[in-house]
Design a protein around this motif. Structure first.
Motif, PDB file in Angstrom:
ATOM      1  N   THR A 212      -6.767   9.319   3.038  1.00 14.80           N
ATOM      2  CA  THR A 212      -6.242   7.777   2.642  1.00 14.80           C
ATOM      3  C   THR A 212      -5.004   7.442   2.582  1.00 14.80           C
ATOM      4  O   THR A 212      -4.327   8.188   1.538  1.00 14.80           O
ATOM      5  CB  THR A 212      -7.016   7.373   1.506  1.00 14.80           C
ATOM      6  N   SER A 213      -4.355   6.484   3.068  1.00  8.30           N
ATOM      7  CA  SER A 213      -2.877   6.243   3.124  1.00  8.30           C
ATOM      8  C   SER A 213      -2.626   5.057   1.643  1.00  8.30           C
ATOM      9  O   SER A 213      -1.448   5.164   1.306  1.00  8.30           O
ATOM     10  CB  SER A 213      -2.261   5.553   4.117  1.00  8.30           C
ATOM     11  N   SER A 214      -3.842   4.809   1.094  1.00 10.30           N
ATOM     12  CA  SER A 214      -3.677   3.755  -0.066  1.00 10.30           C
ATOM     13  C   SER A 214      -5.107   4.020  -0.985  1.00 10.30           C
ATOM     14  O   SER A 214      -5.909   4.649  -0.324  1.00 10.30           O
ATOM     15  CB  SER A 214      -3.343   2.291   0.417  1.00 10.30           C
ATOM     16  N   ALA A 215      -4.991   3.613  -1.833  1.00  9.39           N
ATOM     17  CA  ALA A 215      -6.069   3.852  -2.880  1.00  9.39           C
ATOM     18  C   ALA A 215      -7.316   2.958  -2.521  1.00  9.39           C
ATOM     19  O   ALA A 215      -7.103   1.710  -1.849  1.00  9.39           O
ATOM     20  CB  ALA A 215      -5.849   3.590  -4.162  1.00  9.39           C
ATOM     21  N   ASP A 226      -8.191   7.824  -4.762  1.00 16.20           N
ATOM     22  CA  ASP A 226      -6.791   7.794  -4.708  1.00 16.20           C
ATOM     23  C   ASP A 226      -6.172   7.802  -3.476  1.00 16.20           C
ATOM     24  O   ASP A 226      -6.893   8.467  -2.564  1.00 16.20           O
ATOM     25  CB  ASP A 226      -5.960   8.389  -5.704  1.00 16.20           C
ATOM     26  N   ALA A 227      -5.048   7.494  -3.178  1.00 19.60           N
ATOM     27  CA  ALA A 227      -4.343   7.918  -1.849  1.00 19.60           C
ATOM     28  C   ALA A 227      -4.269   9.285  -1.703  1.00 19.60           C
ATOM     29  O   ALA A 227      -3.852  10.193  -2.990  1.00 19.60           O
ATOM     30  CB  ALA A 227      -3.064   7.264  -1.767  1.00 19.60           C
ATOM     31  N   PRO A 373      -7.562   2.154   5.752  1.00 18.15           N
ATOM     32  CA  PRO A 373      -6.704   3.218   4.989  1.00 18.15           C
ATOM     33  C   PRO A 373      -7.206   4.783   5.083  1.00 18.15           C
ATOM     34  O   PRO A 373      -6.506   5.519   4.722  1.00 18.15           O
ATOM     35  CB  PRO A 373      -7.249   2.965   3.575  1.00 18.15           C
TER      36      PRO A 373
END
Length: 378
Positions: A212-215, A226-227, A373
């Motif tokens: 994931t690039s962001s939470a 979390d990212a 994400p």
């Protein structure tokens, strides 16, 4: 791993969770560099049993056959259907239902029956070398045709009905009829998986790796990531693909992109596992997969799935194009979407003529404006 809880009941139908149909991951792997889909796991897992099982092979094969639930779609729909595609091209409707049968409230309560909360049209080209996957948002307002109920009686036609109501009212055959009415494409087959089956299948596979690039925080699905990199087991994976409030604008469109990204991660995970390396594990996965699948009666057997897998073995992920049916928000209800008629027809016309979906057809769709994400499988 993230904390999880059952999905909280939502009074509004649009807030009910969805589960993706993971048919595409089963249907589009090539043997090149040991690439195999979840569907081909059923096939190759069964072959692994055949290679080493001795006298128990016939029993094992019949057991797998008996796992798959079938629906006679052809009998339910009759002859008034779109023409079959020529030259070997085919269309398969992939459904993810939100059935809670046998889950004892694990995925939330207050939901009666089931809905087709995820639907994807898988089009395979005539050479069986390429595929297009078109997601149909469950909140799309559509013309629903009249359908025969599985238990008797008739579901009346509706001028403006939410797409996923076709399943809850008339079962999978009604969903097939609704899709054919929308697209003028004949669905040669359908495959379906529900909450319980999906979770077990991911657990049997050993989890799926995502980045994931962001939470992501969604108290409704219980997902908290979390990212970064994560290996999601069945419960976490199900929470991910049911998540909508923690991504994008909180609509089903963001969830669709999550689901499409997860399919790619699932394919990546399948690449790392050799179904012939451990016959016992292969059979366990094949057993779980066939128990998780419902299909049309023409496909509802292990040998038919094996035949289909062999036909489609040349399709690799990089030859599969995934898009969302062009839609726009309903000005009367922000929780619904309306088809962009001209753009949608360009998508369906391309498939009808066995051509790739043109990029320009989805340019104005709100379904292509939400970045997922989930970046990739790791």
């Amino acid at each position: 791993m993230p904390h999880e809880s059952g999905y909280e009941h939502q009074a509004h139908p649009a807030d009910q969770p969805a589960v993706p149909a993971y048919g595409p991951a089963r249907l589009r792997r090539s043997r090149h560099r040991r690439r195999k889909s979840a569907l081909r796991w059923v096939a190759w897992g069964t072959l692994g049993v055949a290679l080493v099982g001795g006298g128990g092979v016939a029993y094992a094969w019949q057991h797998l056959n008996g796992n798959i639930k079938g629906t006679d779609v052809d009998a339910a729909l009759g002859d008034n259907r779109p023409s079959e595609q020529r030259g070997g091209a085919m269309n398969i409707l992939l459904l993810g239902s939100d059935s809670r049968a046998g889950t004892h409230g694990q995925y939330g309560s207050g939901v009666l029956g089931a809905r087709a909360d995820t639907a994807m049209v898988l089009h395979v080209d005539k050479g069986h070398h390429k595929a297009s996957v078109v997601s149909i948002p469950r909140d799309t307002m559509v013309e629903r045709p009249s359908c025969d109920k599985p238990s008797g009686g008739t579901v009346p036609a509706a001028h403006e009905a939410m797409f996923n109501s076709s399943y809850s009212l008339g079962g999978p055959a009604c969903t097939v009829k609704t899709v054919e009415n929308m697209t003028d494409l004949r669905m040669d087959h359908y495959l379906e998986v529900d909450f319980k089956g999906f979770q077990k299948l991911i657990d049997e596979l050993g989890g799926v790796d995502i980045t994931t690039s962001s939470a992501i925080r969604d108290h409704n699905s219980g997902l908290s990531l979390d990212a970064g990199k994560h290996r999601l087991k069945g419960k976490d994976a199900l929470a991910l693909v049911r998540t909508r409030h923690g991504v994008g604008d909180g609509s089903d469109l963001g969830r669709i992109q999550l689901q499409q990204a997860f399919i790619k991660a699932l394919i990546h995970r399948a690449d790392t596992v050799d179904p012939l390396g451990s016959p016992a594990k292969s059979y366990a996965l094949a057993d779980t997969a066939t128990k998780s699948i419902s299909a049309d009666s023409d496909l509802a057997s292990a040998d038919k799935l094996l035949g289909l897998a062999k036909e489609l073995k040349g399709i690799s992920p990089d030859r599969t194009h995934m898009v969302t049916m062009p839609v726009t928000y309903d000005p009367q209800d922000a929780g619904r979407v309306l088809p962009l008629d001209k753009a949608s027809q360009r998508v369906w016309t391309a498939l009808r003529h066995d051509r790739p979906v043109p990029k320009s057809a989805t340019h104005d769709s709100v379904g292509d404006r939400t970045d997922s994400p989930v970046v990739s499988g790791t």
